[in-house]
Design an enzyme around this catalytic site. Structure first.
Site, PDB file in Angstrom:
ATOM      1  N   ASN A   1      -7.851   4.261   9.882  1.00 31.21           N
ATOM      2  CA  ASN A   1      -7.193   2.988   9.960  1.00 31.21           C
ATOM      3  C   ASN A   1      -7.770   3.211  11.662  1.00 31.21           C
ATOM      4  O   ASN A   1      -7.590   1.822  12.215  1.00 31.21           O
ATOM      5  CB  ASN A   1      -5.327   2.666   9.876  1.00 31.21           C
ATOM      6  CG  ASN A   1      -4.698   3.497   9.723  1.00 31.21           C
ATOM      7  OD1 ASN A   1      -4.850   5.005   9.422  1.00 31.21           O
ATOM      8  ND2 ASN A   1      -3.747   3.749  10.774  1.00 31.21           N
TER       9      ASN A   1
ATOM     10  N   HIS B   1      -2.250  -7.424   2.565  1.00 30.51           N
ATOM     11  CA  HIS B   1      -2.232  -8.102   3.720  1.00 30.51           C
ATOM     12  C   HIS B   1      -3.733  -7.262   4.731  1.00 30.51           C
ATOM     13  O   HIS B   1      -3.197  -7.968   5.533  1.00 30.51           O
ATOM     14  CB  HIS B   1      -0.758  -8.075   4.208  1.00 30.51           C
ATOM     15  CG  HIS B   1      -0.468  -7.105   4.745  1.00 30.51           C
ATOM     16  ND1 HIS B   1      -0.701  -6.642   6.259  1.00 30.51           N
ATOM     17  CD2 HIS B   1       0.010  -5.493   4.282  1.00 30.51           C
ATOM     18  CE1 HIS B   1      -0.451  -5.385   5.660  1.00 30.51           C
ATOM     19  NE2 HIS B   1      -0.172  -5.009   5.189  1.00 30.51           N
TER      20      HIS B   1
ATOM     21  N   GLN C   1      -7.812   0.169   4.066  1.00 26.26           N
ATOM     22  CA  GLN C   1      -8.850  -0.479   5.043  1.00 26.26           C
ATOM     23  C   GLN C   1     -10.058  -0.430   4.354  1.00 26.26           C
ATOM     24  O   GLN C   1     -11.337  -2.293   5.377  1.00 26.26           O
ATOM     25  CB  GLN C   1      -9.113   0.993   6.088  1.00 26.26           C
ATOM     26  CG  GLN C   1      -7.547   0.791   6.969  1.00 26.26           C
ATOM     27  CD  GLN C   1      -6.780  -0.570   7.565  1.00 26.26           C
ATOM     28  OE1 GLN C   1      -8.376  -1.151   7.734  1.00 26.26           O
ATOM     29  NE2 GLN C   1      -5.792  -0.272   8.531  1.00 26.26           N
TER      30      GLN C   1
ATOM     31  N   SER D   1      -3.683  -2.499  -0.526  1.00 24.96           N
ATOM     32  CA  SER D   1      -3.160  -3.702   0.272  1.00 24.96           C
ATOM     33  C   SER D   1      -3.362  -5.172   0.791  1.00 24.96           C
ATOM     34  O   SER D   1      -4.074  -5.106   1.404  1.00 24.96           O
ATOM     35  CB  SER D   1      -1.910  -3.254   1.201  1.00 24.96           C
ATOM     36  OG  SER D   1      -0.704  -3.732   1.622  1.00 24.96           O
TER      37      SER D   1
ATOM     38  N   GLY E   1       0.902  -1.158  -0.048  1.00 27.50           N
ATOM     39  CA  GLY E   1       0.288  -0.059  -0.332  1.00 27.50           C
ATOM     40  C   GLY E   1       0.944   1.513  -0.195  1.00 27.50           C
ATOM     41  O   GLY E   1       0.743   2.086  -0.752  1.00 27.50           O
ATOM     42  N   THR E   2       1.685   1.497   0.495  1.00 33.40           N
ATOM     43  CA  THR E   2       2.795   2.607   0.942  1.00 33.40           C
ATOM     44  C   THR E   2       3.755   2.654  -0.259  1.00 33.40           C
ATOM     45  O   THR E   2       3.818   3.856  -0.879  1.00 33.40           O
ATOM     46  CB  THR E   2       3.989   2.109   1.685  1.00 33.40           C
ATOM     47  OG1 THR E   2       3.563   2.223   3.052  1.00 33.40           O
ATOM     48  CG2 THR E   2       5.140   3.239   1.938  1.00 33.40           C
TER      49      THR E   2
ATOM     50  N   THR F   1      10.359  -7.807 -12.139  1.00 37.86           N
ATOM     51  CA  THR F   1      10.138  -8.921 -12.105  1.00 37.86           C
ATOM     52  C   THR F   1       8.755  -8.728 -11.618  1.00 37.86           C
ATOM     53  O   THR F   1       9.201  -8.398 -10.596  1.00 37.86           O
ATOM     54  CB  THR F   1      10.985  -9.601 -12.228  1.00 37.86           C
ATOM     55  OG1 THR F   1      12.627  -9.334 -13.145  1.00 37.86           O
ATOM     56  CG2 THR F   1      10.626 -10.977 -12.268  1.00 37.86           C
TER      57      THR F   1
ATOM     58  N   CYS G   1       2.047   0.711  12.909  1.00 36.67           N
ATOM     59  CA  CYS G   1       3.194   1.191  12.260  1.00 36.67           C
ATOM     60  C   CYS G   1       3.979   2.380  13.130  1.00 36.67           C
ATOM     61  O   CYS G   1       4.913   2.376  12.602  1.00 36.67           O
ATOM     62  CB  CYS G   1       2.780   2.082  10.640  1.00 36.67           C
ATOM     63  SG  CYS G   1       1.700   0.826   9.710  1.00 36.67           S
TER      64      CYS G   1
HETATM   65  N1  PLP Z   1      -2.785   2.774   4.397  1.00 34.05           N
HETATM   66  C1  PLP Z   1      -3.955   2.217   5.166  1.00 34.05           C
HETATM   67  C2  PLP Z   1      -5.093   3.420   5.892  1.00 34.05           C
HETATM   68  C3  PLP Z   1      -3.070   1.328   6.214  1.00 34.05           C
HETATM   69  O1  PLP Z   1      -3.388   1.231   7.171  1.00 34.05           O
HETATM   70  C4  PLP Z   1      -1.945   0.849   6.089  1.00 34.05           C
HETATM   71  C5  PLP Z   1      -1.288  -0.187   6.665  1.00 34.05           C
HETATM   72  O2  PLP Z   1      -0.683  -0.244   7.914  1.00 34.05           O
HETATM   73  C6  PLP Z   1      -1.154   1.317   4.738  1.00 34.05           C
HETATM   74  C7  PLP Z   1      -1.580   2.672   4.291  1.00 34.05           C
HETATM   75  C8  PLP Z   1       0.560   0.966   3.955  1.00 34.05           C
HETATM   76  O3  PLP Z   1      -0.249  -0.714   3.678  1.00 34.05           O
HETATM   77  P1  PLP Z   1       0.907  -1.364   3.523  1.00 34.05           P
HETATM   78  O4  PLP Z   1       1.426  -1.857   5.195  1.00 34.05           O
HETATM   79  O5  PLP Z   1       0.983  -2.520   2.602  1.00 34.05           O
HETATM   80  O6  PLP Z   1       2.601  -0.285   2.934  1.00 34.05           O
END
Ligand code: PLP
Length: 403
Positions: free
Chosen positions: A153, A203, A181, A201, A74-75, A239, A327
């Site tokens: 989040n 996960h 989310q 993302s 996601g980042t 890749t 995070c």
């Molecule tokens: N954006 C939100 C709202 C999130 O909760 C998260 C993960 O905690 C992310 C972005 C980042 O995703 P990733 O862990 O895949 O980089």
């Protein structure tokens, strides 16, 4: 001593990989391990599974598969979205975002501010909501991108992305939403939403860590962040991570299949947890509006309690939850989301986020509630016996909080 059974209330941090998802990816580590760019069968046969995964991912968000770029997380998607809007419109130097974004957006914007871009961080109200008047007033002729998350989040509060996108559209400003989310919890239709870019993302919805998606609406100017080979139509070099991309597709199918009824059940379980906390523990309050909100999330402040100490006690019992964003765990700074909602640092540090999942059971909630009142009393007594005595004699705030 055997480890206690895990009671997981931290699904906004991550989710387990679904067995179907794991099964879908395994062959791409073993017999199908080639490079999709190779000219021979071992590689070439991987092009189709990638494209099938792209179609499943596109179906999850109501997009065309040509609008889907696979990324590493996601980042990365968020960083790509924001920098793409800036670099493809060099005359525009202004970004609009909010004060409550995930660090992926917050720190990306801070880094860009250090390189000469102007950033407006919109404040939020006490209940975590956004003032659309203030939002509209923040837009400038040189605004290159509006990047605003769909669901927070930490609190689960939802922002009115469709309205934000409609305002941007009129002014020809590109809009990106961090929808990380959302999958499995709300239906996503990028055309109803009207955004130009959107990040996900895997996960967060029972896929593996390390694979993300960036949606880019057809016709949107695009500038890749990862420049290299021709992969992803030249939009993201490197890749392809075939097993993870296949897994993303399978997780997307599972998330899309979650029924409205299941979502309502999830919200009912979350509400029952909230109601129990408010009815059994005085000195508690919810952070963020009750609605509109994700069906699985609640953020609760426990007056006079050190959330980090509570999390350690939880851990002894096998209970997983979070104080603010996962995070930022390990950092002593109070959550920027909660301080933006005008909690003072002490209130922010006494806050726990419970984020449930379809796998959370009423028995998990009962287990949590069989311990929580006692743990709160212990922590309050240790910190301040006078506050503990005052709170114990006060009435729980059910009526005020559970609305
Ligand atoms: N954006 C939100 C709202 C999130 O909760 C998260 C993960 O905690 C992310 C972005 C980042 O995703 P990733 O862990 O895949 O980089």
């Amino acid at each position: 001593m055997t480890a206690p059974k895990t009671r997981y209330f931290d699904s906004n941090a991550t989710t387990s990989v679904a067995p179907e998802v794991l099964q879908s990816m395994l062959p791409y580590f073993t017999e199908n391990w080639g490079n999709p760019s190779s000219p021979y069968r071992l590689g070439k046969k991987l092009v189709e599974p990638i494209e099938l995964a792209r179609e499943s991912a596109a179906a999850l968000i109501g997009a065309d598969s040509s609008e889907v770029i696979f990324t590493s997380c996601g980042t990365e998607s968020i960083n790509t979205a924001i920098t793409s809007c800036l670099y493809s419109q060099p005359a525009k130097k202004h970004i609009v975002t909010t004060a409550v974004e995930h660090s992926a957006t917050k720190n990306s914007c801070a880094a860009l501010a250090g390189r000469g871009y102007a950033v407006t961080y919109l404040p939020v109200n006490r209940d975590g909501s956004l003032d659309l008047g203030l939002f509209e007033a923040s837009l400038r002729p040189d605004t290159a991108v509006v990047s605003i998350m769909w669901a927070n989040n930490e609190t689960g509060v939802l922002f009115p992305i469709a309205q934000i996108a409609a305002i941007c559209r009129k002014r020809k400003i590109l809009v990106h939403t961090d929808a990380v989310q959302i999958p499995g919890k709300l239906t996503i239709d990028v055309n109803e939403l009207g955004v130009d870019l959107l990040s996900l993302s895997a996960h967060k919805f029972h896929g593996p860590k390390g694979v993300g998606l960036l949606y880019v609406r057809k016709g949107t100017p695009f500038w890749p962040l990862i420049i290299g080979g021709h992969q992803e139509e030249g939009n993201r070099g490197g890749t392809e991570n075939v097993p993870y991309i296949v897994a993303f597709g399978r997780a997307a199918e599972l998330a899309r299949a979650i029924s409205t009824q299941s979502r309502q059940k999830l919200a009912a379980l979350r509400d029952s947890l909230e109601n129990e906390i408010f009815s059994k523990i005085p000195g508690t309050s919810r952070n963020g509006a009750r609605e509109p909100r994700l069906p699985n999330t609640t953020s609760i402040s426990f007056t006079g309690v050190d959330a980090e100490a509570l999390l350690m006690m939880f851990d002894q019992l096998g209970i997983c939850a979070s104080s603010g964003s996962a995070c930022t765990t390990g950092s002593v700074a109070p959550s920027h989301v909660l301080t933006a909602m005008q909690l003072n640092p002490t209130e922010a540090r006494s806050t726990i986020r419970f984020s449930l999942d379809y796998e959370t059971t009423p028995e998990d909630v009962a287990f949590l509630m069989s311990h929580l009142p006692r743990l709160i009393t212990e922590l309050r007594s240790a910190a301040s016996p006078r506050t503990a005595a005052r709170l114990t004699s006060s009435k729980p705030a059910l009526a005020a909080q559970a609305m």
